[in-house]
Design a protein around this motif. Structure first.
Motif, mmCIF file in Angstrom:
data_model
loop_
_atom_site.group_PDB
_atom_site.id
_atom_site.type_symbol
_atom_site.label_atom_id
_atom_site.label_comp_id
_atom_site.label_asym_id
_atom_site.label_seq_id
_atom_site.Cartn_x
_atom_site.Cartn_y
_atom_site.Cartn_z
ATOM 1 N N GLU A 72 0.846 -1.188 0.000
ATOM 2 C CA GLU A 72 0.000 0.000 0.000
ATOM 3 C C GLU A 72 0.876 1.231 0.000
ATOM 4 O OE1 GLU A 72 -3.046 0.258 2.903
ATOM 5 O OE2 GLU A 72 -3.803 -1.759 2.509
ATOM 6 N N ARG A 132 -5.277 7.079 -4.833
ATOM 7 C CA ARG A 132 -5.550 5.645 -4.858
ATOM 8 C C ARG A 132 -6.851 5.441 -5.616
ATOM 9 N NH1 ARG A 132 -5.151 1.453 0.159
ATOM 10 N NH2 ARG A 132 -5.739 -0.376 -1.042
ATOM 11 N N TYR A 191 -3.240 2.722 -8.448
ATOM 12 C CA TYR A 191 -2.813 4.062 -8.047
ATOM 13 C C TYR A 191 -2.626 4.930 -9.274
ATOM 14 C CZ TYR A 191 -1.959 2.163 -3.430
ATOM 15 O OH TYR A 191 -2.112 1.587 -2.209
#
Length: 143
Positions: free
Chosen positions: A2, A41, A47
């Motif tokens: 992430e 995001r 992304y």
């Protein structure tokens, strides 16, 4: 993995080598490009990146499997506009100042070594070089 908005990431380009060419060809072609800034995001695993104008034909949204966290320090990244290449495809770097001198003794001769500070060089920008080599390449430095 992430990422947060504002993180710097590297973009994996090896799957696109046959479709889009990024600089060199063959085994010298880059595996990753970047670093690029994460803008947003999109969904759970994608992304949106801030791409430079020369990559305008490429969509700016990528799956997380094509991204790697950029571990380089921002100041150590050299922009391509700062790199000067001569006609033999060698990087041209100019000396800025001579900081120190010492004599290195070999078996049959002595060599004068000078400590040189280089311009436009990131990281360790001071090296020891032979004075006669520098006089031949950069005579203006010794006048």
């Amino acid at each position: 993995m992430e990422f947060r908005v504002g993180d710097r990431v590297m973009l994996k380009v090896s799957p696109w080598k046959g479709i889009i060419r990024f600089g060199k060809r063959g085994k010298l072609s880059p595996r990753f490009l970047g670093p690029f800034k994460v803008l947003a995001r999109v969904g759970l695993q994608a992304y949106k990146l801030e791409l430079p104008p020369e990559m305008a034909g490429i969509p700016n949204t990528f799956h997380v499997c094509y991204l790697r966290k950029c571990l380089a320090v921002e100041e150590s990244v050299i922009p391509l506009s700062d790199i000067h290449v001569d006609e033999n495809n060698r990087c041209v770097v100019e000396p800025e100042a001579i900081l120190a001198r010492k004599t290195k003794e070999l078996r049959h001769k002595e060599i004068v070594m000078v400590k040189v500070q280089w311009k436009h060089h990131r990281g360790l920008n001071v090296t020891w070089d032979a004075e006669e080599d520098l006089k031949r390449r950069y005579p203006h430095l010794f006048s």
